[in-house]
Structure formats: structure tokens, C-alpha cells
Design a protein around this motif. Structure first.
Motif, short mmCIF file in Angstrom:
data_model
loop_
_atom_site.label_atom_id
_atom_site.label_comp_id
_atom_site.label_asym_id
_atom_site.label_seq_id
_atom_site.Cartn_x
_atom_site.Cartn_y
_atom_site.Cartn_z
N ALA A 113 0.82 -1.25 -0.04
CA ALA A 113 -0.02 0.04 -0.12
C ALA A 113 0.77 1.33 -0.14
O ALA A 113 0.46 2.45 -0.44
N LEU A 114 2.21 1.28 0.22
CA LEU A 114 2.93 2.40 0.63
C LEU A 114 3.49 2.74 -0.70
O LEU A 114 4.15 3.84 -0.84
N ILE A 115 3.39 2.11 -1.78
CA ILE A 115 3.57 2.59 -3.25
C ILE A 115 3.18 3.76 -3.42
O ILE A 115 3.50 4.53 -4.23
N PHE A 116 1.77 4.22 -3.11
CA PHE A 116 1.11 5.27 -3.31
C PHE A 116 1.50 6.43 -2.52
O PHE A 116 1.21 7.73 -3.03
N TYR A 117 2.00 5.98 -1.49
CA TYR A 117 2.93 7.21 -0.52
C TYR A 117 3.98 7.52 -1.13
O TYR A 117 4.53 8.70 -1.12
N GLN A 121 -9.60 -4.52 -2.94
CA GLN A 121 -9.97 -4.09 -1.69
C GLN A 121 -8.76 -3.26 -1.08
O GLN A 121 -9.12 -2.30 -0.33
N MET A 122 -7.50 -3.49 -1.44
CA MET A 122 -6.40 -2.59 -0.91
C MET A 122 -6.62 -1.08 -1.14
O MET A 122 -6.85 -0.16 -0.63
N LEU A 123 -7.34 -0.89 -2.63
CA LEU A 123 -7.39 0.37 -3.23
C LEU A 123 -8.52 1.01 -2.41
O LEU A 123 -8.80 2.10 -2.07
N SER A 124 -9.66 0.17 -2.13
CA SER A 124 -11.03 0.81 -1.37
C SER A 124 -10.44 1.06 -0.06
O SER A 124 -11.09 2.12 0.39
N ASP A 125 -9.69 0.37 0.56
CA ASP A 125 -9.17 0.70 1.98
C ASP A 125 -8.52 1.90 2.21
O ASP A 125 -8.45 2.59 3.30
N LEU A 126 -7.73 2.32 1.24
CA LEU A 126 -6.92 3.45 1.06
C LEU A 126 -7.69 4.59 0.52
O LEU A 126 -7.18 5.93 0.60
#
Length: 337
Positions: A289-293, A317-322
Motif C-alpha cells: 500500500a505504501l507505493i502510493f505514498y 480491496q486495498m484501493l478501497s481501504d486506502l
């Protein structure tokens, strides 16, 4: 000497102003003198400045596998390696339509047809032109991309007319390091293909793969070359050492090194789409998920050429959670026309 945090702030300010970093400035970003979280925070701010709200998903089909004449040391499909990878000629239209429909069903922005080998024959290009022309042109359907190796003007024009709007053609690494991973074609050949595509008015997706044994300077040189070429999007891949290849015993990058690489590219290319592709699952593990940070604005989903990805539902789901809004599915799953 400037205090370390002050130096990072000045470099970040240059990137926020879309000013080119010097080589020493870029290399400084990779040093132990820069706090990891400060670097990622700077990359995040740069992304927000130029690409806030921009997010892209792409998906591919391995439409022709194995028996590649090139000797790229990392590639499972090279005929110079013995990897046991499946080999097959160009797949039929039904398989391409099915993969296209699957990509559309996830809300992917782009769908790419990928083939092994340095270039396709005239008959193969003609076949692909026909196949592309028979894919649905529904509103908001994924754009069509090809990754088929070296191309000349007439073939580019034919495929563009058929509906291809983007081509993928990686440089892989720096000019200096390239001869150490491939000897059967040159860096200049790859650049020539990119320039031919751009001359024809085709968008270009070009990036590289990390963990080949390259240095930080090689990664910086690749990023700066892509900046000079003004490519439209940059896929970043992390080596998955495949048994039977020349790099089967290569050291896998740590999650921290991979994220630093993404941030480095964001600093050097502030306003360019960066997508994270092969190797992210095993390289980043729980830190995906840290790729977007770190500066990414998209990713590839649904698996890679010869290696599986993780379940598409887990990525969504990861995208939704973020709180990252993926585009709604465009075609019902399993339906194409």
C-alpha cells in the motif's frame, strides 16, 4: 554544508517546481543521510502537486510466449534459458477478447497485448491489427496498448489505424548497464523504437526493472533518460529471480529499497504517471500500500507474463481501504461484445 533536512527541503522544492535535479541531488535522495519517511513524504507531496486524483490500472495478456531469440538475463521467456515456461504462438481472437473483457470488468484503464521476441513478422502484425480492430469500442472501454518489441513506421501506422493508442517498450536499465543484461540488441535500438512511436503520434509507456545488479546511479540515469524522452507513463518492475535464468540467484530488493526507488523516480519525473508492475507482491510484501505514498499513480493487476500476481479482489480491496477510487467496471465480467 546545509543541514540534512534543509537540503532535502530544497531538493523537494525543486521537484515541486518541476525543475530538473542534478545528478548529485538525485543521488543524495538515496543516501542514508535522508530519513526514509521524509523522502516518502516529499514524494507524496510532489504527486499531489502534479497528479492529484490521477489513478490508473492496467492489465495484460501474454499473447505469445517463450522462444525469444534475445538473451536478456532476467527473462524467463528467453530461448537462451531453460525455465520450463510455457511456449505458444499468437493466441486466437477469443482469448484476446476474454482477457480484454476481464480487464474491463475490473475497471482497468488500459489493456495491453504482449508478445515475446524482438519483433513480430509482417503476418503477425497484420493478424494483430485485425484482432485489435474487432475488440469492442464501447464508451470508456480500456485503451488498447501493445508490447511487441521493435517496430518500424509502416507497422506502427497500421496498428494505430486499427485502434492502438499506446505502446509499451521498456529501456530496462541505464545505457551503461544495459550491455551487462543483454547482448543481442542495443540500447539505441530501444530508443529508436520509442522515437518512431512518438513521431507517429503514439503514446509511449517505458520504464525498467530493478534488482538486476544495477547501482543507484544506473537507476537515476534511467529516470533521467525517460525524462529526456518525455514518455507518457513509466512502469517500474522488481526482479523475480526465475530458476533457469542467468539471474536466478540475484538478491531480491528489500521493501525499503524498492519504495526508495519509486520515490526517486517521482522526484526526477514529478508530473509523469508511474505504475508499479511485476514483482511488487513478493518484493514489498505487507508494504504494498505504501507505493502510493512513495509516488505511484497506478499499478498492474491480474498477473504478469509468466508469473502470477495476487488476486484482483485483494488489490481492489486495498484501493478501497486506502480511499483510492478505481473506475467502475465497464463491461460485465465474461462479456465482451
Amino acid at each position: 554544508m546545509l543541514p540534512e533536512n534543509r537540503r532535502l527541503k530544497l531538493i523537494t522544492a525543486k521537484a515541486l517546481a518541476n525543475q530538473a535535479l542534478t545528478g548529485p541531488e538525485a543521488l543524495y535522495l538515496t543516501s542514508s543521510q535522508v530519513a526514509f519517511w521524509d523522502l516518502l513524504h516529499g514524494a507524496h507531496n510532489i504527486t499531489n502537486r502534479f497528479l492529484k486524483g490521477k489513478f490508473h490500472l492496467c492489465s495484460i495478456i501474454n499473447a505469445k510466449s517463450g522462444r525469444c531469440s534475445e538473451d536478456c538475463k532476467f527473462c524467463a521467456q528467453s530461448a537462451h534459458h531453460h525455465t520450463g515456461v510455457k511456449t505458444y504462438p499468437l493466441v486466437g481472437l477469443a482469448a484476446i477478447k476474454k482477457a480484454y473483457s476481464s480487464a474491463a470488468g475490473t475497471g482497468a484503464d488500459g489493456f495491453s497485448i504482449v508478445t515475446s521476441g524482438n519483433e513480430l513478422s509482417g503476418a503477425e502484425v497484420e493478424y494483430l491489427s485485425g484482432a485489435v480492430g474487432r475488440l469492442p469500442r464501447k464508451r470508456n472501454a480500456p485503451y488498447l496498448c501493445l508490447s511487441i518489441g521493435r517496430l518500424a513506421g509502416p507497422d506502427i501506422a497500421r496498428l494505430k489505424k486499427a485502434g492502438v493508442s499506446k505502446f509499451h517498450h521498456n529501456l530496462e536499465t541505464s545505457r551503461r548497464f544495459f550491455p551487462k543484461i543483454c547482448s543481442t540488441h542495443s540500447y539505441d535500438e530501444r530508443i529508436a523504437t520509442i522515437r518512431a512511436l512518438q513521431k507517429a503520434g503514439i503514446k509511449v509507456c517505458s520504464g525498467g526493472i530493478f534488482g538486476l545488479g544495477e547501482t543507484w546511479t544506473d537507476r537515476i540515469d534511467l529516470a533521467r533518460t525517460l525524462k529526456v524522452l518525455k514518455v507518457d507513463s513509466i512502469p517500474l518492475n522488481f526482479l523475480l529471480p526465475v530458476p533457469g535464468t542467468s539471474l536466478e540467484k540475484a538478491r531480491r530488493l528489500s521493501p525499503k529499497e524498492a519504495l526508495t526507488t519509486i520515490a526517486l523516480f517521482r522526484y526526477i519525473l514529478p508530473d509523469t504517471d508511474i505504475r508499479i508492475c511485476a514483482g511488487r507482491e513478493k518484493t514489498l510484501r505487507d508494504l504494498q500500500a505504501l507505493i502510493f505514498y512513495a509516488g505511484a499513480t497506478g499499478m498492474m493487476i491480474g498477473g504478469y507474463l509468466t508469473q502470477p500476481g495476487r488476486e484482483v479482489s485483494d488489490d481492489l480491496q486495498m484501493l478501497s481501504d486506502l480511499g483510492i477510487k478505481n473506475k467502475a467496471p465497464r463491461l460485465p465480467s465474461g462479456q465482451c461484445c
